[in-house]
Design an enzyme around this catalytic site. Structure first.
Site, short mmCIF file in Angstrom:
data_model
loop_
_atom_site.label_atom_id
_atom_site.label_comp_id
_atom_site.label_asym_id
_atom_site.label_seq_id
_atom_site.Cartn_x
_atom_site.Cartn_y
_atom_site.Cartn_z
N HIS A 82 0.86 -1.19 0.00
CA HIS A 82 0.00 0.00 0.00
C HIS A 82 0.88 1.23 0.00
CE1 HIS A 82 -3.54 2.44 0.85
NE2 HIS A 82 -2.73 3.17 1.58
N ARG A 168 -13.97 13.45 8.05
CA ARG A 168 -12.64 14.01 8.36
C ARG A 168 -12.22 15.04 7.31
NH1 ARG A 168 -9.09 9.02 8.17
NH2 ARG A 168 -7.40 10.53 8.37
N SER A 183 -7.21 3.94 9.33
CA SER A 183 -7.96 3.95 8.07
C SER A 183 -7.25 3.06 7.03
CB SER A 183 -8.06 5.40 7.59
OG SER A 183 -8.44 5.47 6.26
N1 URA Z 1 -5.44 7.11 2.96
C1 URA Z 1 -6.41 6.45 3.61
O1 URA Z 1 -6.88 5.41 3.15
N2 URA Z 1 -6.88 6.97 4.77
C2 URA Z 1 -6.40 8.10 5.31
O2 URA Z 1 -6.86 8.50 6.37
C3 URA Z 1 -5.38 8.79 4.62
C4 URA Z 1 -4.91 8.25 3.44
#
Ligand code: URA
Length: 433
Positions: A82, A168, A183
Site C-alpha cells: 500500500h 474528516r 484507516s
Molecule cells: N489514505 C487512507 O486510506 N486513509 C487516510 O486516512 C489517509 C490516506
C-alpha cells in the site's frame, strides 16, 4: 453509554476501551450518532491522540463494519502493498508484476484517485478494454494461475472508514496519525492480506510533510499490523517531487512499461525494487533482502517482469499490444512546453502543485463523480538537481482542453530554482520492521 461521555473522556486525554470505540464507530456508521458529535470526537482524537491499543481497536472496529475478503483459496503467502499516496506514484503497477514473476501471489484491491493524487484503478482503465471488476471466482482463480489480479475496492469493505473519512475531509481531521493509520490498515486487513508492505510517502506531495511524522505514521501502522497478527514492514520514501518523469494515467502506464523493461528512472526503480524485495522476503520466496533485490533486478533486466505485466493486462481484458506499443495508449491533443526563464539549478518542485496542475488538465478528479481524461498529464523533463538554461523545457503539459492557462500557472509555480546545486534528494529515508 452516552457519546457525550466518550467525547469528554477523549477530550481529557483518557484511554478509551474497546467497547467505547466500537460504540462510537458502530453508532456513527448506523446513523445513530450525528455528524456534529462525531466531528467533536474526531477533533478530540486529533488533539489528544490514541495509544497503540486504542488504535488497534479502532482499526478492528473499521474492519468489522463491513465484509472481509476471504483469500483462503489462494495458494501461498498473500502479500499486499500500500502506498500512502503521492504524485506520479505508479509503483503498484510495477511492483506487482515483479512480485508475480517470482511466484508471489498478489490479490490486490486498489482505489481511484481524488484531488492531486492518482489511483491505480484509474491508471489501469487507461488501457483499452481493461476490466477492474472481476467476479470473486475470476479474482481467486487468476491469482492462483497467474499470481496476479487487481480489482477496484469492494463497496462493502470498511464502510465505517468510508463514512468517517468523508467527515474528516470536511472537519480538518485528516492529518491525524491514529486516524490515518487505522484507516489505511483497516482496508489492508479487510482485504485479506497476511503480510503487508507499506510505502509511506513524505514531502510536499504527501500527507506527511516531515520525515519524523512519516516515521511515526510508519511505526504506528507496523504496530497495528503486529497487534492484529499481520507481518508488516513500512518503507518511508520521498515525495518532495513527483516520482519518475510522468504524471497522469496513460503517461504513467507508459512509464511503468519502461520500469518493467529495466529502463526506468533511478528513483522509481530503486523504490519499486526495495518494496518488491521486502514483499518477496515476507512471502518467503527469498531468504534475505539483499538476495531478493539482486534477483528481482535480474528479473527486470531479463524482460520477465514486462511479459508478466502484458499477461496480466490480457487476462483482465486489456489490449496486450499496448504494452509492446505504448505510444498507442491515449494521447492528448495539446502538448504545452513550459520553459525556464533563467540559468539555474532546479532546487525543489512542489509535488502537490504538479498534482493539482495535472488535475486541472483533466487527469484527476475535483469531486468523486468527475470523469477522468486518461491522456491528460505532465511530463517532468527537469527534476531536482538538474541544471537548466534559459529557454530549456522544464515540463510538458498534455491536455485536450484548449484553455489551460490555470494549469500552466500552477505547474510553472511548482518549480523553484537556485544558483547553487542542491543536495541530492534521498529516495528512501527509513525502513520500519
Ligand atoms: N489514505 C487512507 O486510506 N486513509 C487516510 O486516512 C489517509 C490516506
Amino acid at each position: 453509554m452516552r457519546i457525550v461521555d466518550v467525547i469528554n473522556r477523549k477530550k481529557r486525554g483518557e484511554i478509551l476501551n474497546r467497547e467505547e470505540i466500537d460504540f462510537v464507530v458502530q453508532g456513527y456508521t448506523k446513523g445513530e450518532i450525528p455528524d456534529y458529535q462525531m466531528s467533536a470526537f474526531l477533533m478530540a482524537v486529533y488533539f489528544k491522540g490514541m495509544n497503540k491499543e486504542e488504535i488497534a481497536n479502532l482499526t478492528l472496529a473499521y474492519v468489522n463494519s463491513g465484509e472481509r475478503v476471504d483469500l483462503s483459496r489462494i495458494q501461498g503467502i498473500k502479500v499486499d502493498k500500500h502506498s500512502s499516496g503521492g504524485v506520479g506514484d505508479k509503483l503498484s503497477l510495477a511492483i506487482i508484476p515483479i512480485c508475480a514473476s517470482v511466484g508471489i501471489p498478489v490479490a490486490k484491491m486498489s482505489g481511484r484517485g481524488l484531488g492531486h493524487t492518482g489511483g491505480t484503478i484509474d491508471k489501469l482503465e487507461s488501457i483499452e478494454g481493461f476490466r477492474t471488476e472481476l467476479t470473486n471466482e475470476e479474482f481467486i482463480s487468476n491469482v492462483n494461475k497467474y499470481k496476479i489480479a487487481i480489482v477496484g475496492q469492494s463497496p462493502n469493505l470498511t464502510p465505517a472508514d468510508k463514512k468517517i473519512y468523508a467527515l474528516r475531509d470536511v472537519t480538518a481531521t485528516v492529518d491525524s496519525i491514529p486516524l490515518i493509520a487505522s484507516s489505511i490498515m483497516s482496508k489492508k486487513i479487510a482485504s485479506g492480506a497476511e503480510c503487508i508492505v507499506l510505502d509511506v510517502k513524505v514531502g510536499s506531495g504527501a500527507f506527511m510533510k516531515s520525515v519524523d511524522e512519516a516515521v511515526e505514521l510508519a511505526r504506528t501502522m507496523v504496530d497495528i499490523g503486529k497487534s492484529l497478527g499481520r507481518k508488516t514492514i513500512a518503507v518511508v520514501t520521498d515525495m518532495n517531487q513527483p516520482l519518475g518523469h510522468e504524471v497522469g494515467n496513460a503517461n504513467e502506464v507508459r512509464e511503468v512499461i519502461e520500469i518493467l523493461r529495466g529502463k526506468g528512472s533511478e528513483d522509481e526503480t530503486t523504490i519499486a525494487l526495495t518494496i518488491a524485495s521486502h514483499m518477496a522476503v515476507l512471502g518467503e520466496v527469498f531468504a534475505d533482502f539483499d538476495t531478493a533485490y539482486k534477483e528481482l533486478h535480474n528479473i527486470l533486466k531479463s524482460g520477465k517482469a514486462v511479459e508478466k505485466f502484458k499477461e496480466f493486462v490480457m487476462i483482465q481484458g486489456g489490449n496486450p499490444e499496448l504494452i509492446d506499443y505504448p505510444d498507442r495508449l491515449p494521447q492528448a491533443k495539446y502538448h504545452i512546453e513550459i520553459k525556464s526563464s533563467s540559468n539555474a539549478y532546479v532546487s525543489s518542485i512542489n509535488a502537490e502543485d504538479i498534482g493539482v496542475a495535472a488535475m486541472l488538465l483533466g487527469a484527476g478528479r475535483r469531486t468523486k463523480d468527475d470523469k477522468i481524461d486518461f491522456s491528460a498529464g505532465i511530463t517532468m523533463v527537469k527534476k531536482v538537481g538538474d541544471k537548466v538554461n534559459t529557454g530549456d523545457t522544464i515540463c510538458v503539459l498534455h491536455t485536450n482542453y484548449e484553455n489551460h492557462s490555470d494549469a500552466e500557472a500552477v505547474a510553472r509555480g511548482a518549480f523553484y530554482f537556485s544558483d547553487n546545486k542542491p543536495e541530492p534528494i534521498k529516495y528512501i529515508y527509513d525502513v520500519i520492521k
